[in-house]
Design an enzyme around this catalytic site. Structure first.
Site, PDB file in Angstrom:
ATOM      1  N   ASN A   1      12.389  -0.418 -18.171  1.00  0.00           N
ATOM      2  CA  ASN A   1      11.785   0.731 -17.486  1.00  0.00           C
ATOM      3  C   ASN A   1      12.865   1.795 -17.279  1.00  0.00           C
ATOM      4  O   ASN A   1      13.738   1.639 -16.429  1.00  0.00           O
ATOM      5  CB  ASN A   1      11.212   0.246 -16.144  1.00  0.00           C
ATOM      6  CG  ASN A   1      10.679   1.380 -15.292  1.00  0.00           C
ATOM      7  OD1 ASN A   1      10.559   2.513 -15.750  1.00  0.00           O
ATOM      8  ND2 ASN A   1      10.368   1.076 -14.038  1.00  0.00           N
ATOM      9  N   TRP A   2      12.798   2.838 -18.071  1.00  0.00           N
ATOM     10  CA  TRP A   2      13.857   3.862 -18.022  1.00  0.00           C
ATOM     11  C   TRP A   2      13.701   4.811 -16.835  1.00  0.00           C
ATOM     12  O   TRP A   2      14.564   5.649 -16.591  1.00  0.00           O
ATOM     13  CB  TRP A   2      13.868   4.670 -19.331  1.00  0.00           C
ATOM     14  CG  TRP A   2      14.208   3.855 -20.544  1.00  0.00           C
ATOM     15  CD1 TRP A   2      14.596   2.541 -20.580  1.00  0.00           C
ATOM     16  CD2 TRP A   2      14.214   4.297 -21.903  1.00  0.00           C
ATOM     17  NE1 TRP A   2      14.834   2.142 -21.864  1.00  0.00           N
ATOM     18  CE2 TRP A   2      14.604   3.198 -22.708  1.00  0.00           C
ATOM     19  CE3 TRP A   2      13.916   5.513 -22.531  1.00  0.00           C
ATOM     20  CZ2 TRP A   2      14.717   3.286 -24.095  1.00  0.00           C
ATOM     21  CZ3 TRP A   2      14.025   5.596 -23.921  1.00  0.00           C
ATOM     22  CH2 TRP A   2      14.423   4.496 -24.681  1.00  0.00           C
ATOM     23  N   LYS A   3      12.589   4.729 -16.147  1.00  0.00           N
ATOM     24  CA  LYS A   3      12.307   5.611 -14.995  1.00  0.00           C
ATOM     25  C   LYS A   3      12.526   7.077 -15.400  1.00  0.00           C
ATOM     26  O   LYS A   3      12.299   7.430 -16.544  1.00  0.00           O
ATOM     27  CB  LYS A   3      13.135   5.173 -13.788  1.00  0.00           C
ATOM     28  CG  LYS A   3      12.914   3.686 -13.471  1.00  0.00           C
ATOM     29  CD  LYS A   3      13.424   3.259 -12.146  1.00  0.00           C
ATOM     30  CE  LYS A   3      13.145   1.771 -11.955  1.00  0.00           C
ATOM     31  NZ  LYS A   3      13.583   1.261 -10.662  1.00  0.00           N
TER      32      LYS A   3
ATOM     33  N   HIS B   1       3.931   0.070 -10.006  1.00  0.00           N
ATOM     34  CA  HIS B   1       5.353  -0.090  -9.679  1.00  0.00           C
ATOM     35  C   HIS B   1       5.566   0.284  -8.210  1.00  0.00           C
ATOM     36  O   HIS B   1       4.914   1.199  -7.697  1.00  0.00           O
ATOM     37  CB  HIS B   1       6.197   0.807 -10.593  1.00  0.00           C
ATOM     38  CG  HIS B   1       7.660   0.512 -10.467  1.00  0.00           C
ATOM     39  ND1 HIS B   1       8.408   1.004  -9.429  1.00  0.00           N
ATOM     40  CD2 HIS B   1       8.495  -0.258 -11.202  1.00  0.00           C
ATOM     41  CE1 HIS B   1       9.659   0.552  -9.550  1.00  0.00           C
ATOM     42  NE2 HIS B   1       9.723  -0.214 -10.627  1.00  0.00           N
TER      43      HIS B   1
ATOM     44  N   GLU C   1       7.737   1.943  -6.754  1.00  0.00           N
ATOM     45  CA  GLU C   1       8.076   3.360  -6.514  1.00  0.00           C
ATOM     46  C   GLU C   1       6.812   4.217  -6.515  1.00  0.00           C
ATOM     47  O   GLU C   1       6.709   5.196  -5.777  1.00  0.00           O
ATOM     48  CB  GLU C   1       9.099   3.829  -7.563  1.00  0.00           C
ATOM     49  CG  GLU C   1      10.480   3.254  -7.264  1.00  0.00           C
ATOM     50  CD  GLU C   1      11.388   3.084  -8.470  1.00  0.00           C
ATOM     51  OE1 GLU C   1      11.122   3.680  -9.524  1.00  0.00           O
ATOM     52  OE2 GLU C   1      12.366   2.321  -8.343  1.00  0.00           O
TER      53      GLU C   1
ATOM     54  N   GLU D   1       8.377  -7.997  -8.443  1.00  0.00           N
ATOM     55  CA  GLU D   1       9.561  -7.187  -8.168  1.00  0.00           C
ATOM     56  C   GLU D   1       9.711  -7.013  -6.662  1.00  0.00           C
ATOM     57  O   GLU D   1       9.077  -6.135  -6.073  1.00  0.00           O
ATOM     58  CB  GLU D   1       9.420  -5.805  -8.813  1.00  0.00           C
ATOM     59  CG  GLU D   1       9.294  -5.838 -10.318  1.00  0.00           C
ATOM     60  CD  GLU D   1       9.764  -4.533 -10.926  1.00  0.00           C
ATOM     61  OE1 GLU D   1      10.670  -4.591 -11.753  1.00  0.00           O
ATOM     62  OE2 GLU D   1       9.250  -3.471 -10.549  1.00  0.00           O
TER      63      GLU D   1
ATOM     64  N   GLY E   1      16.988  -1.726  -7.772  1.00  0.00           N
ATOM     65  CA  GLY E   1      18.020  -0.689  -7.766  1.00  0.00           C
ATOM     66  C   GLY E   1      19.058  -0.867  -6.675  1.00  0.00           C
ATOM     67  O   GLY E   1      19.851   0.022  -6.391  1.00  0.00           O
TER      68      GLY E   1
ATOM     69  N   SER F   1      17.131  -5.581 -10.129  1.00  0.00           N
ATOM     70  CA  SER F   1      18.561  -5.743 -10.390  1.00  0.00           C
ATOM     71  C   SER F   1      18.884  -6.845 -11.411  1.00  0.00           C
ATOM     72  O   SER F   1      19.876  -7.558 -11.276  1.00  0.00           O
ATOM     73  CB  SER F   1      19.326  -5.983  -9.081  1.00  0.00           C
ATOM     74  OG  SER F   1      19.188  -4.867  -8.220  1.00  0.00           O
TER      75      SER F   1
ATOM     76  N   GLY G   1      15.265  -2.322 -14.895  1.00  0.00           N
ATOM     77  CA  GLY G   1      15.391  -0.883 -14.643  1.00  0.00           C
ATOM     78  C   GLY G   1      16.750  -0.392 -15.100  1.00  0.00           C
ATOM     79  O   GLY G   1      16.994  -0.167 -16.284  1.00  0.00           O
ATOM     80  N   GLY G   2      17.669  -0.245 -14.144  1.00  0.00           N
ATOM     81  CA  GLY G   2      18.993   0.331 -14.403  1.00  0.00           C
ATOM     82  C   GLY G   2      19.679  -0.213 -15.653  1.00  0.00           C
ATOM     83  O   GLY G   2      20.199   0.567 -16.466  1.00  0.00           O
TER      84      GLY G   2
HETATM   85  P1  PGA Z   1      16.298  -2.268 -11.357  1.00  0.00           P
HETATM   86  O1  PGA Z   1      14.771  -1.779 -11.415  1.00  0.00           O
HETATM   87  O2  PGA Z   1      16.495  -3.241 -12.480  1.00  0.00           O
HETATM   88  O3  PGA Z   1      17.110  -1.026 -11.500  1.00  0.00           O
HETATM   89  O4  PGA Z   1      16.478  -2.928 -10.016  1.00  0.00           O
HETATM   90  C1  PGA Z   1      13.740  -2.669 -11.724  1.00  0.00           C
HETATM   91  C2  PGA Z   1      12.425  -1.933 -11.741  1.00  0.00           C
HETATM   92  O5  PGA Z   1      12.213  -1.061 -10.897  1.00  0.00           O
HETATM   93  O6  PGA Z   1      11.554  -2.198 -12.592  1.00  0.00           O
END
Ligand code: PGA
Length: 242
Positions: free
Chosen positions: A9-11, A92, A94, A164, A170, A205, A226-227
């Protein structure tokens, strides 16, 4: 046997140039593992084109619950299918916390995606306060049940579910493999026999350094990253471990 899936997930990151570099560094996919990336909407066509000869799937990070019409700024599921997306992330944390998506809206988005033949990756997870108050499993059950009630158990079992924990996203704090497995097991129980082959991903993470331990758990079938998915070498390592 469940086929592992590693999703990146590149956000809201990237530019045409950085996206080109990231795609160029993506791993060659092994036959027994699925890999998918989720660029920001505007870069999806560029990524689809660059990955046209690759087994790596492409998806969107969000989708409208509406089919079409006067919904300024929204993107419909059939548009995503039309350009070649295979997956879509739904619910998600977010989206839930920053954009106020309710369980009902998440369920509607899930249905919209499924109707167009996209594979939804349904995200569920508790906040730190909820975990500390012992509400983790109740929160997950509520988020899951809202979608099961609207879309049906079979549709949910045919999708991908990502656990998650919000406090792990993050933050650099991963749930321990045991904590993650405990929730994955509870999700699997909730799905019953129909969910035997449902892929349950862990997210929060995930890095190459902690992926092997997570993937060794019996009910963890891959990761939503994510990251670490913004670094193709690191992401490639995670894919190798799946
Ligand atoms: P992260 O994000 O790996 O940066 O913690 C995971 C996600 O939000 O899917």
């Amino acid at each position: 046997m469940r086929r592992p899936l590693v999703a990146g997930n590149w956000k809201m990151h990237g530019s045409r140039e950085s996206v080109a570099a990231l795609v160029a560094g993506l791993p060659q996919v092994r036959l027994e593992v699925d890999v998918a990336v989720f660029p920001p909407y505007v870069y999806i066509p560029q990524v689809l084109e660059a990955l046209a000869d690759s087994a790596i799937g492409v998806g969107a990070q969000n989708v409208s619950e509406q089919r079409q019409g006067a919904y300024t700024g929204e993107i419909a599921a059939d548009m995503l299918r039309d350009i070649g997306c295979r997956y879509v992330i739904v619910g998600h944390s977010e989206r839930r916390s920053l954009y106020g998506e309710s369980d009902q809206q998440v369920a509607d988005k899930f249905i919209a995606a499924g109707t167009e033949g996209l594979i939804p990756i349904l995200c569920v997870g508790e906040t730190l306060v909820q975990r500390e108050q012992g509400e983790t499993l109740a929160v997950i059950a509520r988020q899951l049940d809202a979608v099961i009630a609207a879309a049906g158990l079979e549709a949910v079992c045919a999708a991908v579910i990502a656990y998650e924990p919000v406090w792990a996203i993050g933050t650099g704090k991963t749930a321990t493999a045991e904590q993650a497995q405990q929730v994955h097991w509870a999700i699997r129980q909730r799905l019953g026999a129909t969910g035997e082959n449902t892929r349950l991903l862990y997210g929060g993470s995930v890095k190459a350094a902690n992926a092997a331990e997570l993937f060794a758990q019996p009910d963890i079938d891959g990761a939503l990253v994510g990251g670490a998915s913004l670094d193709s070498a690191e992401f490639g390592e995670i894919c190798k471990l799946a």
